[in-house]
Design a protein around this motif. Structure first.
Motif, PDB file in Angstrom:
ATOM      1  N   LYS A   2       6.672  -2.421  -0.473  1.00 44.46           N
ATOM      2  CA  LYS A   2       5.479  -2.244  -1.303  1.00 44.46           C
ATOM      3  C   LYS A   2       5.642  -1.077  -2.262  1.00 44.46           C
ATOM      4  CE  LYS A   2       1.768  -4.044   1.525  1.00 44.46           C
ATOM      5  NZ  LYS A   2       0.638  -3.766   2.384  1.00 44.46           N
ATOM      6  N   THR A   4       3.489   1.690  -3.915  1.00 48.32           N
ATOM      7  CA  THR A   4       2.173   2.310  -3.799  1.00 48.32           C
ATOM      8  C   THR A   4       2.029   3.433  -4.813  1.00 48.32           C
ATOM      9  OG1 THR A   4       2.133   1.799  -1.439  1.00 48.32           O
ATOM     10  CG2 THR A   4       0.614   3.486  -2.191  1.00 48.32           C
ATOM     11  N   ALA A  26      -0.141   7.146   3.121  1.00 51.02           N
ATOM     12  CA  ALA A  26       0.578   6.038   2.474  1.00 51.02           C
ATOM     13  C   ALA A  26       1.979   5.876   3.055  1.00 51.02           C
ATOM     14  CB  ALA A  26       0.654   6.258   0.973  1.00 51.02           C
ATOM     15  N   VAL A  90      -0.375  -1.373  -4.362  1.00 55.76           N
ATOM     16  CA  VAL A  90      -1.446  -0.621  -3.696  1.00 55.76           C
ATOM     17  C   VAL A  90      -1.735   0.632  -4.511  1.00 55.76           C
ATOM     18  CG1 VAL A  90      -2.117   0.601  -1.570  1.00 55.76           C
ATOM     19  CG2 VAL A  90      -0.570  -1.370  -1.432  1.00 55.76           C
ATOM     20  N   LEU A 123      -1.752  -0.303   6.051  1.00 57.40           N
ATOM     21  CA  LEU A 123      -1.170  -0.976   4.890  1.00 57.40           C
ATOM     22  C   LEU A 123      -0.377  -2.228   5.249  1.00 57.40           C
ATOM     23  CD1 LEU A 123      -0.138   1.945   2.512  1.00 57.40           C
ATOM     24  CD2 LEU A 123      -1.935   0.261   2.159  1.00 57.40           C
TER      25      LEU A 123
END
Ligand SMILES: Cc1cc2nc3c(=O)[nH]c(=O)nc-3n(C[C@H](O)[C@H](O)[C@H](O)COP(=O)(O)OP(=O)(O)OC[C@H]3O[C@@H](n4cnc5c(N)ncnc54)[C@H](O)[C@@H]3O)c2cc1C
Lengths: 315, 256
Positions: A2, A4, A26, A90, A123
């Protein structure tokens, strides 16, 4: 993996502790962590961000003129454009005073789902935990979409260093003020150097028990000695002892300090709505039966006019 | 001026909230007009006093029971109401789309008020999404508003006594904060008059809104229980003060 993006808040050019906490949150899930900085990022700031696990520092290079830099529409546009260019999955931002007029704008521009005031975020599943119904209910909210956004409650997570190799890139903002939304003036308050409520480690709060405005200055004196922020119940605000900016509760600020100390506050459901997530609550009240006395970590039965001056003297 | 006020029917802030299951609260509690929306309606009524040919329309998405909240808004000054009926809990992306569609279907807005947040789901975002759908500028936590010759000057509060003053072109969206005004509670004649004002009920389905690309769904609710076990700090005021300082230093480690 991901991607972020973390919207970093600065204070006098330095990265706020609360912003570092977001990075730690995160980083719990493996991700490529981008720090999006709007207000200029020097080497010191870059180093700090690297220490906490940021792999790419993105300078949005907002113009320094306050009319541009402080315009939330310009800020949101810069963040939304960067999110698109970087193809973020994200976005994290702070659910702080400024964040409340910023993060939802970014969500609206991207037409992306958002949970504000998150206490925690998973997440893996894009599930955020937040409080609802004036702090009476914990809600887990799952977001779906190409990009999902979380407004993190300041202090929800303590920052933990986790060094990474960092590079810096620039994704310049448009810096155009929309003709239909112009910032004409701003007032940073007489006490802007004072610790902000939403991000304070210690909050000293006063209520009706202080009886008048003069006495309420004891709360300020005590807070100053502890380097704490000042909070107030709605009664203290309605009586005109302090401005609305100090009100904690359902219709005031939601706070999350390490320690919340109350003087002459009964602990109404609406007051609790704003402070029940405090890590420690110390209540000073002359009435053993006040609601707050049953719902705190330390109860101090006594008269605020005896205990508060003693505290100030001993600090 | 055509003034729309988006309002929400929410559980009373003093109500005890019980859960029926993992995702639903027991709605057998008192519901009322969201407190921030009281400020929104009050401001709309104040605007109308200055521009007498204005019309105030309260728009609410909710179950049939939300009519009560529309009546409250009417008693506080709204001229008519629109209830977009649905039994579903809508996320804010859907809510904003429904409010947008209902307003577009009804007329042409000069100004749209909302509260800065609702006290049930505390989402803090619907006003911005409505603004984005219309392409109107948005402010939130408004504490002062002046509307003259096609523009609005609004002062908004941040925390710590900080404020920002904006000039917005109309139409615009204003998220009302507590500093905006002091709502006057309706008098009995106002309540009686409100009973005769028209409410148009439409179903959410009839608006045929285009679904959003994303969603926010509540997957679990749990009571936020307090597990605090108070310890007493006793002794003279001096002893008590000393112990508080010790706790701040040694236990909470927030004081040096
Ligand atoms: C829709 C709505 C929203 C609201 N939002 C908020 C909000 O955001 N924040 C908020 O705070 N309230 C809010 N309220 C108001 C709330 O219901 C209470 O009225 C308020 O919190 C009470 O404030 P208080 O504790 O200062 O006063 P009180 O409840 O009157 O308590 C005063 C306390 O001080 C103690 N005391 C008095 N003298 C002394 C002394 N000399 N020494 C020690 N102790 C003393 C008393 O024993 C008492 O417990 C809201 C209400 C509504 C209806």
């Amino acid at each position: 993996m991901k991607k972020t993006g973390i919207l970093i808040e600065l204070e006098n050019g330095r990265v706020k502790e609360t912003s570092l906490g977001m990075i730690t949150l995160a980083a719990r899930t493996e991700a490529d962590l981008h720090a999006l900085v709007l207000d200029g990022v020097d080497d010191t700031a870059c180093d700090i961000l690297a220490q906490y696990g940021i792999t790419t520092v993105v300078d949005l290079a907002l113009a320094s003129d306050p009319e541009i830099r402080l315009n939330p529409a310009v800020r949101a546009d810069a963040a939304a454009q960067a999110a698109q260019k970087l193809q973020l999955d994200v976005i994290f931002g702070l659910s702080s005073a400024d964040g409340k007029d910023f993060i939802p704008r970014v969500a609206a521009l991207l037409d992306a789902p958002l949970v504000m005031d998150c206490l925690d975020v998973d997440l893996e599943k894009n599930i955020a935990r937040t409080s609802q119904y004036s702090g009476k209910v914990l809600a887990d909210i799952q977001l779906t979409g190409d990009v999902v956004i979380f407004g993190i409650r300041p202090n929800a997570v303590q920052p933990v260093p986790s060094p990474a190799q960092t590079k810096k890139i620039t994704v310049p903002a448009d810096n155009t003020v929309p003709a239909d939304f112009v910032l004409v003036s701003w007032d940073d308050g007489e006490n802007s150097s004072r610790t902000s409520l939403a991000e304070a480690d210690i909050i000293v709060a006063g209520g009706r028990g202080l009886k008048n405005k003069d006495n309420f200055s004891l709360i300020f004196d005590c807070a100053e000695k502890m380097n704490a922020a000042v909070g107030a119940s709605r009664v203290a605000v309605d009586e005109g002892w302090v401005s609305y900016a100090y009100q904690v509760g359902q219709t005031g600020e939601k706070v999350n300090p390490q320690v919340y100390i109350t003087f002459g506050i009964s602990g109404s459901i609406q007051h609790f709505a704003g402070m029940k997530t405090a890590r420690m609550i110390i209540a000073v009240n002359k009435d053993d039966n006040a609601a707050i006395m049953a719902n705190c970590d330390y109860q101090v039965q006594g008269d605020v006019f005896e205990i508060l001056p003693e505290l100030i003297r001993q600090l | 001026m055509q003034i729309y006020v988006c309002i929400k029917h929410v559980p009373d802030s003093a109500a005890n909230i019980h859960l029926l299951d993992d995702t639903r609260i027991d709605e057998k509690v008192a519901f009322l007009l969201n407190p921030y929306d009281e400020h929104a309606v009050t401001e709309a009524a104040a605007l109308k006093k200055k521009a007498a040919d204005s019309e105030i329309i309260a728009v609410c998405i909710g179950k049939p029971d939300a009519e009560k909240t529309i009546r409250t808004a009417m008693a506080m000054g709204a001229d008519r109401g629109i209830l977009v009926e649905t039994d579903e809990a809508c996320d804010s992306m859907t809510t904003a789309r429904a409010l947008h569609a209902a307003i577009v279907q009804d007329g042409s807005a000069d100004i749209i008020f909302t509260g800065k947040e609702s006290i049930d789901s505390e989402g803090m975002q619907t006003q911005f999404r409505i603004g984005a759908l219309f392409g109107f500028p948005v402010v939130t936590n408004a504490a002062f508003l002046d509307v003259t010759s096609g523009k609005a000057v609004v002062t908004c509060e941040l925390s710590g006594g900080r404020t920002r003053t904006f000039e917005l072109a109309l139409p615009c969206v204003v998220g009302a904060g507590r500093g905006l005004n002091t709502p006057a509670y309706p008098t009995f004649p106002d309540v009686v008059k409100a009973r005769k004002k028209p409410i148009k009920t439409i179903s959410l389905d009839s608006l045929s809104i285009t679904p959003a690309g994303g969603s926010a769904k509540t997957v679990a609710l749990a009571p936020l229980v307090q597990k605090r076990h108070p310890k007493k700090i006793t002794g003279t005021p001096a002893d008590q003060a000393k112990e508080i300082i010790r706790i701040l230093q040694k236990e909470a480690k927030v004081l040096a």
